[in-house]
Design a protein around this motif. Sequence first.
Motif: not given
Length: 556
Positions: A194-197, A200-203, A540
């Motif tokens: 759930f990196f979009t949550e 920093d968006g997982g940057h 995934e």
Amino acid sequence: MIRVGNASGFYGDRFTAWREMLDDGELDVLTGDYLAELTMLILGRDRMRDPSLGYARTFLRQLENCLGTALERGVKLVTNAGGLNPAGLAAAINALADRLGLTVRVGYVDGDALHRPDALTANAYLGAFGIAACLDGGADVVVTGRVTDASLVVGPAIARYGWTRDDLDALAGATVAGHLIECGAQVTGGNFSFFTELPDGGHRPGFPLAEVHRDGSCVVTKHPGTGGAVTVETVTAQLLYEVGAPAYLGPDVVTRLDTVTLHADGADRVRVTGVRGTPPPATLKVGVNNLGGFRNSMTFVLCGLDIPAKAALVRGQLESAVGKEGLEFTLARTDHPDSADTETASALLHVHLRDGDQARAGRAFSAAAVELALASYPGCTLTTPPGDATPYGVFTAEFVPQDAVPHAAALPDGTRVPIAPPPDTAPPESAAQPDAPAAAPSGHRTRRGPLGELVGARSGDKGGDANLGVWARGDAAYDWLRGWLTVERLAELLPETATLAVERYELPNLRAVNFVIRALLGQGVAASTRFDPQAKALGELLRSRIVDLPILKATA
């Protein structure tokens, strides 16, 4: 507590992480994990070229920029970058310190290397007591060969608290702490479903640290202001990474993963408690790498119509040219009908050849593929020019008695301390949990959607096997998941697992189910020709499958 950070999860991780971890906050110990099964093969080949090598040379370059800071701040450095030559790396660190005008006390741990005349490398997975002995002996830097990844954290905790081999729960708790931070940014949001949550968006997730307490409990966190996040879910994801049965075997303790409890403890803080340990097995795992031969690959682009027939034509032509033995063909149907551009209208035919003969696997094969350019299917093209074969390795695991391995700590003053094996051991559990019974109708209405809307996943490799951990985002979702995601269901969703032995384990404290898929990766990562050779994307793939999802009232 003792604050133990991590600055490397693999050989090739973020180069600046050691500097960042020292500059961004307080630490007592900073660790770095460089070894994996594939890395040992790479280091073995280095040592074949130059017997003075066999360690992770990147670590020396990283250390040059931060050794003085670590010494000034009293931060101990512990790393397995010694690989196949911990004594060699220790000597190189001393030479580096002399060049920088620094005084450093270096200890190292060895005894893991075992004699196997027919093997490139053979190394036992040692425990943490050798690391503790080096720290007790005054080391500023401790270098090891093949220890378990978690031992890099457990060793400093033993030295701080004076744990003995009887402190099984504390050792187990520290093992969990070590497992959680050993892979660097994976526990702070790296590779997170759930990196979009993430904020920093997982940057650019920061690297983690664990505040380990006397009883073995810990808080996983990161330095303030660094990227990513530490949440119950990011910690759950890492806890499920590359594990098997709930009885997690180690050289010092068997850690019961089904006793782990996670609680949010403030912003970017997760408290880990309740971990229980039992006596370790009487044997140590030994990772053995052999050179398996040579391999080469070529990829054909098949565009438009008659894709299966085009693939069949190439197969017949190559088998006639170089022979069938060792050839593997994989047709990836990346094409879409009625596409407006070449790329989306094309499938990829991957052709692999493995052979003990370097010449046959080399130009004889790749040139035969290129020679088809004007004499095969319409639109024939390849993605690469012809190339030479490269050697590949085969990984196997063996087991030896703990007392057959000369585990030792070399202290900074030159003293050599033998590390005795654990006096109390117990046979490991052998039986897998039974598969879940067929789920009764849940009573929920359903909708079609990707499984990943309700669950996260993390997957990885262990030799030729793979693990796939799946966790639910809420209690209601877990009640559904544990009855629905059976071994049989997994085979439907991931057909490549249908013919393999699959073990299934439930971890209710984590709202998770873990699968161990035997032989998915064949002879190991270095030999695998699978598109995803380390099974990193397997989770995934599962989450992307469209299924009948229950409509739940709450997701947490």
